[in-house]
Motif scaffolding. Structure first.
Motif, PDB file in Angstrom:
ATOM      1  N   ARG A  92      -8.648  26.837  28.558  1.00 16.22           N
ATOM      2  CA  ARG A  92      -8.006  27.304  29.797  1.00 16.22           C
ATOM      3  C   ARG A  92      -7.280  28.605  29.534  1.00 16.22           C
ATOM      4  NH1 ARG A  92      -5.452  21.659  32.354  1.00 16.22           N
ATOM      5  NH2 ARG A  92      -7.405  21.019  33.299  1.00 16.22           N
ATOM      6  N   HIS A 114     -12.911  12.225  35.673  1.00 14.64           N
ATOM      7  CA  HIS A 114     -11.885  11.683  34.775  1.00 14.64           C
ATOM      8  C   HIS A 114     -10.531  11.856  35.445  1.00 14.64           C
ATOM      9  CE1 HIS A 114     -12.098  16.009  34.106  1.00 14.64           C
ATOM     10  NE2 HIS A 114     -10.820  15.947  33.799  1.00 14.64           N
ATOM     11  N   GLU A 116      -6.830  13.215  34.846  1.00 17.13           N
ATOM     12  CA  GLU A 116      -6.347  14.252  33.927  1.00 17.13           C
ATOM     13  C   GLU A 116      -5.516  13.658  32.783  1.00 17.13           C
ATOM     14  OE1 GLU A 116      -7.487  17.084  34.147  1.00 17.13           O
ATOM     15  OE2 GLU A 116      -6.215  18.442  33.009  1.00 17.13           O
ATOM     16  N   HIS A 340     -11.303  13.552  39.104  1.00 18.01           N
ATOM     17  CA  HIS A 340     -11.887  14.836  39.492  1.00 18.01           C
ATOM     18  C   HIS A 340     -12.909  15.243  38.439  1.00 18.01           C
ATOM     19  CE1 HIS A 340      -8.713  15.715  36.652  1.00 18.01           C
ATOM     20  NE2 HIS A 340      -9.421  16.784  36.305  1.00 18.01           N
TER      21      HIS A 340
HETATM   22 FE   LIG Z   1      -9.519  17.618  34.305  1.00 19.21          FE
END
Ligand SMILES: [Fe+2]
Length: 356
Positions: A92, A114, A116, A340
């Protein structure tokens, strides 16, 4: 308190026909100003929390949330307790101190559903996404699935097999010297994940999170952890399927691509499915289990039945809600109820994330 009890300047409706369905969408009638949306949210905390639990996610659409700072303000209006420690596997990039690009994994790679950071000691309660740049039509959505409903749909015998033994997760991170950020068979560097090259500090963090660290040849780091497959929602008390099994299992990529090809039967998707199938089979035959980039088994180390993995993916895909992104969309998710993921895409796409 209901939104109707106060002067509500927005249209509020559930998508997909179910009055309690996922997600609840909030759109402006006239006033699309994001600052006034934040003020309104500030007067509606009880209602927002109740709807988040009921629907599992809220979609704010049509407000001018076009940059990371504005997104952070909207997220903070809902929950000011944002965190910025990320112990997941996606590379990220930081956009603000608390807002990050959702994932720098290659665009062709699907991210399975999954919750988070389900494998850390205290997973986030709430997760927020914002679309700063929509992907090409028919690609790059961030599907959601109500994991309470998934659990209800699963064969009780399958759930029992998982619940009795739990999950064992192994992740192998590259060292500071080794490995590309985008090699699918290597995770990102451990110093990038822990934001330090100090091994003692990493070991201390691992102890706090319940990860068992092993320093491997070449300067890498292996993390082994266990987790239950279900959790009790901390507010509603509901049982929820809450884990990373379909994300970390070696069959993740071929299992997802097969279904993506079913959804979007293009030559490209067929190609990725077949490549993933072959690469996954090669990995399974040539690497010891604990040296795979990511894998999970039952908690006692025995392999999960392939039929169970497929039944699980079928249940998740049955409940997946796929909504095309629009620029400025903000989605707030109850991370203890709803999962998500990400569908592959082509061309530019920028989706930001933060969590509380
Ligand atoms: Fe995620």
């Amino acid at each position: 308190m209901t939104a109707a009890a106060v002067e509500c300047p927005y249209d509020i409706r559930s998508l997909n026909g179910d009055p309690n369905g996922l997600p609840l969408m909030i759109t402006p009638r006239q006033d699309a100003d994001a600052r006034r949306l934040c003020v309104w949210i500030g007067t509606q905390h009880g209602w927002i929390a109740e709807r988040l639990h009921r629907h599992g996610a809220l979609l704010f659409r049509g407000f001018a949330v076009n940059d990371a700072a504005t997104f952070e303000r909207v997220a903070r209006a809902i929950d000011d307790d944002l965190k910025n420690e990320y112990l997941g596997t996606s590379p990220r990039n930081g956009l603000t101190d608390y807002v990050f690009t959702a994932s720098e994994l290659p665009s062709f790679y699907p991210i399975p559903q999954h919750c988070e950071m389900s494998f850390v000691a205290q997973p986030p309660r709430r997760l927020f996404f914002c679309c700063l740049l929509p992907p090409a039509e028919g690609s790059g959505e961030t599907p959601l699935a109500d994991f309470r409903k998934v659990l209800r749909d699963l064969d009780p015998a399958l759930v029992r097999r998982f619940e009795e033994r739990g999950l064992r997760i192994v992740r192998n991170y590259s060292g500071p010297e080794g490995g590309g950020r985008f090699d699918l068979w290597k995770l990102k560097r451990w110093d990038e994940m822990f934001l330090t090259g100090d091994r003692a500090a990493v070991e201390a963090k691992c102890r706090a999170e319940g990860f068992e660290p092993t320093w491997t040849a070449g300067g890498g780091l292996r993390l082994v952890s266990t987790q239950p497959v279900t959790r009790t929602h901390p507010v509603t008390g509901e049982r929820v399927w809450h884990n990373h099994v379909t994300t970390f299992h070696l069959s993740a990529a071929p299992g997802e691509y097969r279904r993506i090809y079913g959804l979007r039967p293009t030559l490209r998707n067929c190609f990725f499915w077949q490549v993933a199938r072959v690469l996954s089979a090669v990995q399974r035959r040539t690497k010891p289990r604990d040296e795979l980039a990511m894998h999970c088994t039952y908690g006692d180390g025995t392999e999960i039945r392939q039929a169970d993995m497929e039944a699980l993916r079928d249940a998740i895909w049955k409940h997946m809600i796929i909504i095309p992104w629009r620029r400025g969309d903000v989605v707030a998710i109850d991370n203890y109820a709803v999962s998500h993921g990400r569908l592959p895409y082509r061309g530019p796409r920028e989706v930001a994330v933060c969590w509380a």
